[in-house]
Design an enzyme around this catalytic site. Sequence first.
Site, PDB file in Angstrom:
ATOM      1  N   CYS A 131       0.824  -1.211   0.000  1.00  0.00           N
ATOM      2  CA  CYS A 131       0.000   0.000   0.000  1.00  0.00           C
ATOM      3  C   CYS A 131       0.861   1.265   0.000  1.00  0.00           C
ATOM      4  O   CYS A 131       1.341   1.682   1.064  1.00  0.00           O
ATOM      5  CB  CYS A 131      -0.912  -0.028   1.220  1.00  0.00           C
ATOM      6  N   CYS A 134      -0.511   4.131   2.139  1.00  0.00           N
ATOM      7  CA  CYS A 134      -0.315   4.010   3.591  1.00  0.00           C
ATOM      8  C   CYS A 134       1.146   4.241   3.981  1.00  0.00           C
ATOM      9  O   CYS A 134       1.416   4.826   5.027  1.00  0.00           O
ATOM     10  CB  CYS A 134      -0.698   2.604   4.078  1.00  0.00           C
ATOM     11  N   ASP A 135       2.086   3.780   3.168  1.00  0.00           N
ATOM     12  CA  ASP A 135       3.477   3.702   3.627  1.00  0.00           C
ATOM     13  C   ASP A 135       4.460   4.631   2.918  1.00  0.00           C
ATOM     14  O   ASP A 135       5.643   4.643   3.276  1.00  0.00           O
ATOM     15  CB  ASP A 135       3.974   2.246   3.490  1.00  0.00           C
TER      16      ASP A 135
END
Length: 308
Positions: A131, A134-135
């Site tokens: 992701c 997200c990261d």
Amino acid sequence: MLYDLIIIGAGPAGLTASIYASRYQIKHLLIGSRLGGTMVWASMIENYPGFELITGADLAQKMMAQVKKLGVEIKNTGVLEIKQKENIFELKTENDEVYEAKALIIATGTQRQKLNIPGEADYLGKGVSYCATCDAAFFKEKTVAVVGGSNAAVTSALHLADLAQKVYLIYRKRPLRADPIWQERAQKNAKVEIIYETNIMGILGDEQKVTALKLDKTYQQNEQLKVDGLFIEIGGQPGTELMKPLGVELNKEGYLKVKPDMSTNVVGIFAAGDVANAFGEFRQIVTATSEGALAANSVYRFLMGTKK
Ligand SMILES: Cc1cc2nc3c(=O)[nH]c(=O)nc-3n(C[C@H](O)[C@H](O)[C@H](O)COP(=O)(O)OP(=O)(O)OC[C@H]3O[C@@H](n4cnc5c(N)ncnc54)[C@H](O)[C@@H]3O)c2cc1C
């Protein structure tokens, strides 16, 4: 508790099905393990009508707000098991609750596909991610790679390029299969370097984190590509496990087989979105929402007894 309908999955397909079911005044429950679904991972959506550019998280939040405003009962949990008892479906959730329904809409989407190579599991969270949204923030000024050739892979690479120093986009074929507009943006981005016709054979690192990728051919005379992270964007596998014991037919790629009205071969079970085969390979938010609407309409007609 007996509902007329239970929708499993709270992504765009399930949320749209719920909006339509509310308007048809179908007594229903929406169960989803990840509210908003896969789109929460999309960093930039530019192809959903009404929004020139929106993040997946914002779009998910807007859809969720619309559903909540309609007073829908939502359970943020996973369904573990479904049993059919005559014309009623009995669902057991992760928190040991049991719900019953006369009809189901399966909108469980896909789970991220793994590369299944050495190092992938060991370095999950230590440089390996599924992701970018997200990261990405963990890779400021670092060198990262994205594997895949789809829209999701290319948009992830572009999103990472906003923060990282360098982004390799590694794809096993040539050309990329992303939309031409995304391909052009990746090709024009000075931080993105595309490596075609190359497979990643292993993820290497020290005790702490990823340090390099082992490729199946040399790239610029090196067998290893030095990176701080790898984002795996090679699509998804349909979430059909729950359906197998019920005898719901799958197509040869493993997606739920649906008729044009989104019904499956099991009376009372309908499906919508990425888990179903309605649009073949084409799996998008706009197709998921359309299928969700259609499935709710078909459930309405089924419950009214106007349709088997
Ligand atoms: C990085 C990325 C970028 C993308 N960008 C775009 C884009 O720009 N434009 C676009 O149109 N599409 C994009 N997509 C694709 C889009 O996100 C999907 O096509 C869409 O989300 C599919 O919707 P869905 O409702 O079918 O499934 P999903 O969104 O996957 O939702 C599935 C739902 O089912 C739930 N679930 C699964 N199993 C269970 C269970 N056993 N019990 C309870 N709940 C369960 C999940 O938690 C989730 O709530 C992107 C995808 C990714 C990964």
